[in-house]
Design a protein around this motif. Structure first.
Motif, mmCIF file in Angstrom:
data_model
loop_
_atom_site.group_PDB
_atom_site.id
_atom_site.type_symbol
_atom_site.label_atom_id
_atom_site.label_comp_id
_atom_site.label_asym_id
_atom_site.label_seq_id
_atom_site.Cartn_x
_atom_site.Cartn_y
_atom_site.Cartn_z
ATOM 1 N N VAL A 1 -22.837 44.110 -70.997
ATOM 2 C CA VAL A 1 -21.979 43.007 -70.566
ATOM 3 C C VAL A 1 -20.527 43.403 -70.805
ATOM 4 O O VAL A 1 -20.235 44.348 -71.534
ATOM 5 N N GLU A 2 -19.642 42.643 -70.176
ATOM 6 C CA GLU A 2 -18.215 42.848 -70.426
ATOM 7 C C GLU A 2 -17.572 41.517 -70.753
ATOM 8 O O GLU A 2 -18.027 40.473 -70.291
ATOM 9 N N GLY A 3 -16.543 41.575 -71.569
ATOM 10 C CA GLY A 3 -15.839 40.372 -71.978
ATOM 11 C C GLY A 3 -14.420 40.376 -71.459
ATOM 12 O O GLY A 3 -13.850 41.427 -71.166
ATOM 13 N N SER A 4 -13.882 39.189 -71.332
ATOM 14 C CA SER A 4 -12.502 39.023 -70.902
ATOM 15 C C SER A 4 -11.874 37.902 -71.726
ATOM 16 O O SER A 4 -12.496 36.867 -71.939
ATOM 17 N N ARG A 5 -10.677 38.135 -72.175
ATOM 18 C CA ARG A 5 -9.959 37.118 -72.945
ATOM 19 C C ARG A 5 -9.142 36.239 -72.010
ATOM 20 O O ARG A 5 -8.919 36.574 -70.865
ATOM 21 N N GLY A 6 -8.693 35.121 -72.537
ATOM 22 C CA GLY A 6 -7.813 34.258 -71.766
ATOM 23 C C GLY A 6 -8.486 32.992 -71.305
ATOM 24 O O GLY A 6 -9.659 32.732 -71.600
ATOM 25 N N ILE A 7 -7.755 32.226 -70.542
ATOM 26 C CA ILE A 7 -8.210 30.900 -70.129
ATOM 27 C C ILE A 7 -9.453 30.966 -69.236
ATOM 28 O O ILE A 7 -10.311 30.094 -69.287
ATOM 29 N N ASN A 8 -9.567 31.975 -68.423
ATOM 30 C CA ASN A 8 -10.742 32.130 -67.560
ATOM 31 C C ASN A 8 -11.683 33.205 -68.091
ATOM 32 O O ASN A 8 -12.500 33.744 -67.357
ATOM 33 N N GLY A 9 -11.578 33.479 -69.381
ATOM 34 C CA GLY A 9 -12.354 34.551 -69.988
ATOM 35 C C GLY A 9 -13.757 34.134 -70.369
ATOM 36 O O GLY A 9 -14.189 33.009 -70.151
ATOM 37 N N GLY A 10 -14.450 35.065 -70.940
ATOM 38 C CA GLY A 10 -15.824 34.861 -71.360
ATOM 39 C C GLY A 10 -16.574 36.167 -71.233
ATOM 40 O O GLY A 10 -16.000 37.247 -71.398
ATOM 41 N N TYR A 11 -17.832 36.080 -70.866
ATOM 42 C CA TYR A 11 -18.685 37.260 -70.737
ATOM 43 C C TYR A 11 -19.440 37.210 -69.421
ATOM 44 O O TYR A 11 -19.732 36.137 -68.905
ATOM 45 N N ARG A 12 -19.740 38.384 -68.891
ATOM 46 C CA ARG A 12 -20.541 38.495 -67.671
ATOM 47 C C ARG A 12 -21.300 39.818 -67.687
ATOM 48 O O ARG A 12 -20.959 40.737 -68.433
ATOM 49 N N LEU A 13 -22.325 39.882 -66.844
ATOM 50 C CA LEU A 13 -23.103 41.103 -66.712
ATOM 51 C C LEU A 13 -22.250 42.179 -66.050
ATOM 52 O O LEU A 13 -21.427 41.886 -65.198
ATOM 53 N N LYS A 14 -22.494 43.423 -66.404
ATOM 54 C CA LYS A 14 -21.784 44.541 -65.774
ATOM 55 C C LYS A 14 -22.445 44.977 -64.474
ATOM 56 O O LYS A 14 -21.811 45.623 -63.650
ATOM 57 N N ARG A 15 -23.729 44.657 -64.299
ATOM 58 C CA ARG A 15 -24.438 45.002 -63.074
ATOM 59 C C ARG A 15 -25.413 43.874 -62.738
ATOM 60 O O ARG A 15 -25.580 42.948 -63.520
ATOM 61 N N SER A 16 -26.049 43.949 -61.613
ATOM 62 C CA SER A 16 -26.935 42.857 -61.193
ATOM 63 C C SER A 16 -28.170 42.797 -62.089
ATOM 64 O O SER A 16 -28.604 43.799 -62.653
ATOM 65 N N ALA A 17 -28.741 41.609 -62.173
ATOM 66 C CA ALA A 17 -29.866 41.343 -63.074
ATOM 67 C C ALA A 17 -31.083 42.210 -62.768
ATOM 68 O O ALA A 17 -31.846 42.540 -63.668
ATOM 69 N N GLN A 18 -31.257 42.597 -61.537
ATOM 70 C CA GLN A 18 -32.417 43.434 -61.198
ATOM 71 C C GLN A 18 -32.300 44.844 -61.761
ATOM 72 O O GLN A 18 -33.274 45.585 -61.812
ATOM 73 N N ASN A 19 -31.110 45.208 -62.227
ATOM 74 C CA ASN A 19 -30.889 46.544 -62.775
ATOM 75 C C ASN A 19 -30.948 46.598 -64.300
ATOM 76 O O ASN A 19 -30.526 47.598 -64.895
#
Length: 141
Positions: A56-74
């Motif tokens: 996963v990757e994270g991002s700071r700031g008002i629209n930040g958070g965490y998300r997958l780096k690639r699609s779930a099937q991978n």
């Protein structure tokens, strides 16, 4: 007894939650905390390992958070669990002071292959699809 720790179980839940949001949108840490009823501190520990493993990757700031780096099937369940649990072998390494028998050696190898084969055959997408198809519990009074 062979068990997966709560960290491993929660890591899989978090990854499922992120998969439901795709790879475009960041999910805020507080929202993950609320949805899974886990403390922010505990989530930070789990997500730190997932970020370190580049799942996963994270991002700071008002629209930040965490998300997958690639699609779930991978992603496979095995890949996710190994980040949190390490080797998924069902037995500890022999210290060399015990004589193994061919029968028990074969059993443990087959058992390890079955466990690893299973967790590597299940994708994050298949888990997410199953959750999305679940209609909910029926309560009758």
């Amino acid at each position: 007894m062979y068990k997966i720790s709560t960290r491993g179980q929660y890591a899989l839940l978090i990854m499922e939650d992120l998969a439901e949001n795709g790879t475009e949108n960041y999910v805020p840490l507080r929202l993950l905390s609320h949805r899974r009823n886990l403390s922010v501190k505990y989530l930070e520990q789990i997500l730190s390992k997932l970020v370190g493993a580049e799942l996963v990757e994270g991002s700071r700031g008002i629209n930040g958070g965490y998300r997958l780096k690639r699609s779930a099937q991978n992603y496979t369940v095995g890949e996710i669990l190994r980040v949190m649990e390490g080797d998924l072998s069902p037995r500890n390494e022999n210290e060399g002071n015990t004589i193994e028998s061919p029968g028990t050696e074969e059993f443990w190898n087959n058992f390890g292959n079955a466990v690893n084969g299973f967790v590597d055959s299940v994708t994050l997408k298949s888990i997410t699809d199953k959750t999305q198809s679940f209609a909910g519990y029926e309560y009758c009074i």
